[in-house]
Structure formats: structure tokens, C-alpha cells
Design a protein around this motif. Structure first.
Motif, PDB file in Angstrom:
ATOM      1  N   MET A   1       0.848  -1.170   0.000  1.00 35.96           N
ATOM      2  CA  MET A   1       0.000   0.000   0.000  1.00 35.96           C
ATOM      3  C   MET A   1       0.895   1.235   0.000  1.00 35.96           C
ATOM      4  SD  MET A   1      -2.933   1.098   2.688  1.00 35.96           S
ATOM      5  CE  MET A   1      -3.808  -0.368   2.281  1.00 35.96           C
ATOM      6  N   LYS A   2       0.476   2.243  -0.740  1.00 34.85           N
ATOM      7  CA  LYS A   2       1.265   3.469  -0.851  1.00 34.85           C
ATOM      8  C   LYS A   2       0.407   4.669  -0.485  1.00 34.85           C
ATOM      9  CE  LYS A   2       4.214   1.528  -4.322  1.00 34.85           C
ATOM     10  NZ  LYS A   2       4.633   1.543  -5.703  1.00 34.85           N
ATOM     11  N   ALA A   3       1.091   5.754  -0.156  1.00 35.98           N
ATOM     12  CA  ALA A   3       0.404   6.989   0.204  1.00 35.98           C
ATOM     13  C   ALA A   3       1.070   8.158  -0.499  1.00 35.98           C
ATOM     14  CB  ALA A   3       0.437   7.198   1.711  1.00 35.98           C
ATOM     15  N   LEU A   4       0.254   9.098  -0.912  1.00 39.96           N
ATOM     16  CA  LEU A   4       0.749  10.343  -1.481  1.00 39.96           C
ATOM     17  C   LEU A   4       0.832  11.349  -0.343  1.00 39.96           C
ATOM     18  CD1 LEU A   4       1.444  12.144  -3.941  1.00 39.96           C
ATOM     19  CD2 LEU A   4      -1.006  12.665  -4.067  1.00 39.96           C
ATOM     20  N   LEU A   5       2.043  11.813  -0.062  1.00 48.24           N
ATOM     21  CA  LEU A   5       2.226  12.792   0.998  1.00 48.24           C
ATOM     22  C   LEU A   5       1.848  14.187   0.519  1.00 48.24           C
ATOM     23  CD1 LEU A   5       5.641  11.636   2.503  1.00 48.24           C
ATOM     24  CD2 LEU A   5       3.331  10.998   3.198  1.00 48.24           C
ATOM     25  N   CYS A  19       1.624  -7.711  14.490  1.00 47.31           N
ATOM     26  CA  CYS A  19       0.421  -8.513  14.237  1.00 47.31           C
ATOM     27  C   CYS A  19       0.684  -9.541  13.138  1.00 47.31           C
ATOM     28  CB  CYS A  19      -0.741  -7.629  13.801  1.00 47.31           C
ATOM     29  SG  CYS A  19      -1.307  -6.470  15.042  1.00 47.31           S
ATOM     30  N   ALA A  20       0.123 -10.729  13.331  1.00 52.82           N
ATOM     31  CA  ALA A  20       0.244 -11.776  12.317  1.00 52.82           C
ATOM     32  C   ALA A  20      -0.971 -11.800  11.395  1.00 52.82           C
ATOM     33  CB  ALA A  20       0.400 -13.128  12.996  1.00 52.82           C
ATOM     34  N   THR A  21      -1.964 -10.980  11.679  1.00 56.92           N
ATOM     35  CA  THR A  21      -3.225 -11.030  10.929  1.00 56.92           C
ATOM     36  C   THR A  21      -3.257 -10.154   9.690  1.00 56.92           C
ATOM     37  OG1 THR A  21      -4.118  -9.295  12.353  1.00 56.92           O
ATOM     38  CG2 THR A  21      -4.592 -11.580  12.973  1.00 56.92           C
ATOM     39  N   HIS A  22      -2.247  -9.319   9.493  1.00 54.99           N
ATOM     40  CA  HIS A  22      -2.282  -8.406   8.351  1.00 54.99           C
ATOM     41  C   HIS A  22      -0.887  -7.944   7.992  1.00 54.99           C
ATOM     42  CE1 HIS A  22      -1.405  -4.692  10.621  1.00 54.99           C
ATOM     43  NE2 HIS A  22      -1.987  -5.338  11.615  1.00 54.99           N
ATOM     44  N   GLU A  23      -0.781  -7.349   6.817  1.00 52.83           N
ATOM     45  CA  GLU A  23       0.444  -6.693   6.363  1.00 52.83           C
ATOM     46  C   GLU A  23       0.149  -5.201   6.289  1.00 52.83           C
ATOM     47  OE1 GLU A  23       3.413  -8.094   5.890  1.00 52.83           O
ATOM     48  OE2 GLU A  23       2.502  -9.972   6.554  1.00 52.83           O
ATOM     49  N   GLY A  24       1.160  -4.400   6.238  1.00 52.04           N
ATOM     50  CA  GLY A  24       0.972  -2.968   6.094  1.00 52.04           C
ATOM     51  C   GLY A  24       0.758  -2.259   7.420  1.00 52.04           C
ATOM     52  N   ALA A  25       0.443  -0.989   7.301  1.00 54.89           N
ATOM     53  CA  ALA A  25       0.281  -0.136   8.481  1.00 54.89           C
ATOM     54  C   ALA A  25      -0.896  -0.600   9.348  1.00 54.89           C
ATOM     55  CB  ALA A  25       0.073   1.305   8.044  1.00 54.89           C
ATOM     56  N   HIS A  26      -0.672  -0.632  10.650  1.00 53.20           N
ATOM     57  CA  HIS A  26      -1.692  -1.119  11.574  1.00 53.20           C
ATOM     58  C   HIS A  26      -2.940  -0.231  11.559  1.00 53.20           C
ATOM     59  CE1 HIS A  26      -3.065  -3.517  14.961  1.00 53.20           C
ATOM     60  NE2 HIS A  26      -3.488  -2.396  15.510  1.00 53.20           N
ATOM     61  N   TRP A  27      -2.742   1.073  11.515  1.00 51.42           N
ATOM     62  CA  TRP A  27      -3.891   1.979  11.560  1.00 51.42           C
ATOM     63  C   TRP A  27      -4.779   1.825  10.323  1.00 51.42           C
ATOM     64  CZ3 TRP A  27      -4.454   6.047   8.048  1.00 51.42           C
ATOM     65  CH2 TRP A  27      -3.347   6.341   7.273  1.00 51.42           C
ATOM     66  N   VAL A  28      -4.203   1.450   9.179  1.00 51.01           N
ATOM     67  CA  VAL A  28      -4.999   1.215   7.971  1.00 51.01           C
ATOM     68  C   VAL A  28      -5.798  -0.081   8.125  1.00 51.01           C
ATOM     69  CG1 VAL A  28      -4.914   0.836   5.477  1.00 51.01           C
ATOM     70  CG2 VAL A  28      -3.386   2.504   6.535  1.00 51.01           C
ATOM     71  N   TYR A  29      -5.177  -1.086   8.715  1.00 48.70           N
ATOM     72  CA  TYR A  29      -5.873  -2.353   8.972  1.00 48.70           C
ATOM     73  C   TYR A  29      -7.039  -2.144   9.943  1.00 48.70           C
ATOM     74  CZ  TYR A  29      -6.893  -6.971  10.769  1.00 48.70           C
ATOM     75  OH  TYR A  29      -7.547  -8.097  11.171  1.00 48.70           O
ATOM     76  N   VAL A  30      -6.803  -1.402  11.009  1.00 47.85           N
ATOM     77  CA  VAL A  30      -7.869  -1.129  11.975  1.00 47.85           C
ATOM     78  C   VAL A  30      -9.019  -0.393  11.298  1.00 47.85           C
ATOM     79  CG1 VAL A  30      -8.456   0.178  14.059  1.00 47.85           C
ATOM     80  CG2 VAL A  30      -6.370  -1.202  13.997  1.00 47.85           C
ATOM     81  N   ASP A  31      -8.697   0.537  10.421  1.00 50.17           N
ATOM     82  CA  ASP A  31      -9.742   1.245   9.677  1.00 50.17           C
ATOM     83  C   ASP A  31     -10.561   0.288   8.830  1.00 50.17           C
ATOM     84  OD1 ASP A  31     -10.947   3.845   8.593  1.00 50.17           O
ATOM     85  OD2 ASP A  31     -10.273   2.820   6.779  1.00 50.17           O
ATOM     86  N   SER A  32      -9.915  -0.676   8.170  1.00 52.07           N
ATOM     87  CA  SER A  32     -10.669  -1.620   7.341  1.00 52.07           C
ATOM     88  C   SER A  32     -11.564  -2.513   8.196  1.00 52.07           C
ATOM     89  CB  SER A  32      -9.732  -2.453   6.469  1.00 52.07           C
ATOM     90  OG  SER A  32      -8.965  -3.343   7.242  1.00 52.07           O
ATOM     91  N   CYS A  33     -11.106  -2.880   9.393  1.00 45.81           N
ATOM     92  CA  CYS A  33     -11.949  -3.665  10.314  1.00 45.81           C
ATOM     93  C   CYS A  33     -13.146  -2.845  10.774  1.00 45.81           C
ATOM     94  CB  CYS A  33     -11.143  -4.124  11.525  1.00 45.81           C
ATOM     95  SG  CYS A  33      -9.880  -5.332  11.138  1.00 45.81           S
ATOM     96  N   TRP A  34     -12.903  -1.578  11.085  1.00 47.93           N
ATOM     97  CA  TRP A  34     -13.967  -0.686  11.536  1.00 47.93           C
ATOM     98  C   TRP A  34     -14.995  -0.504  10.424  1.00 47.93           C
ATOM     99  CZ3 TRP A  34     -12.549   4.601  14.200  1.00 47.93           C
ATOM    100  CH2 TRP A  34     -13.669   5.110  14.863  1.00 47.93           C
TER     101      TRP A  34
END
Length: 96
Positions: A1-5, A19-34
């Protein structure tokens, strides 16, 4: 995953947790769960055995959860200087 600054630079959002449940930034994963949780509220509002008021409450709860989620996501982006997410290859298909 990439981001434009906000500076115009494109950077990779790397894994920042153990975490073993996902790749990438944790806050992005939490957002997808939410997001999936709030979508479940919307799906619940379509159940045929619910009363009209229960359906309305479920839709209202969905709207409120999405408001909170989006506000949190934008704050996270702003704190990191992110203008927008430009690649979502690590998200589950429902989130893409």
C-alpha cells in the motif's frame, strides 16, 4: 500500500506492528476492520424481521460509526502528512 504525501512524494506504508493477521500499516488495517463493522450494521438494517424503528436505528448507528471512522482516518492521515492513499493492494476485496 502506498500513500501520497502532502509534499507530493509517494511512499510505501510499511508494517509498523507485530500482528500476524495483516500486512501494512496497523492503523490502515484497523480502519478496514472498523469499516467492515459499520457495514455489518447497514446489512443488519435490511433484515426482514426487524421493525421499522429498529431498521432506522441500525442505519443511524451505521452513519454515526462511519462518521467516527472517517474522522479518525483523516486525523491519522493528517498526523502523518498523507494527502491520500494511492494503493490498497493489501486490503481485503470488500475494502478495495
Amino acid at each position: 500500500m502506498k500513500a501520497l504525501l502532502k509534499t507530493g512524494e509517494v511512499v510505501a506504508l510499511t508494517k509498523d506492528c507485530a500482528c500476524a493477521t495483516h500486512e501494512g500499516a496497523h492503523w490502515v488495517y484497523v480502519d478496514s476492520c472498523w469499516k467492515e463493522f459499520s457495514r455489518s450494521l447497514l446489512r443488519r438494517s435490511c433484515l426482514p424481521f426487524l421493525s421499522d424503528s429498529a431498521r432506522r436505528l441500525s442505519r443511524d448507528r451505521y452513519a454515526f460509526e462511519e462518521f467516527k471512522r472517517e474522522r479518525s482516518f483523516l486525523r491519522q492521515c493528517d498526523a502523518r502528512g498523507i494527502e491520500k492513499i494511492v494503493g490498497d493492494d493489501n486490503l481485503p476485496p470488500a475494502q478495495a
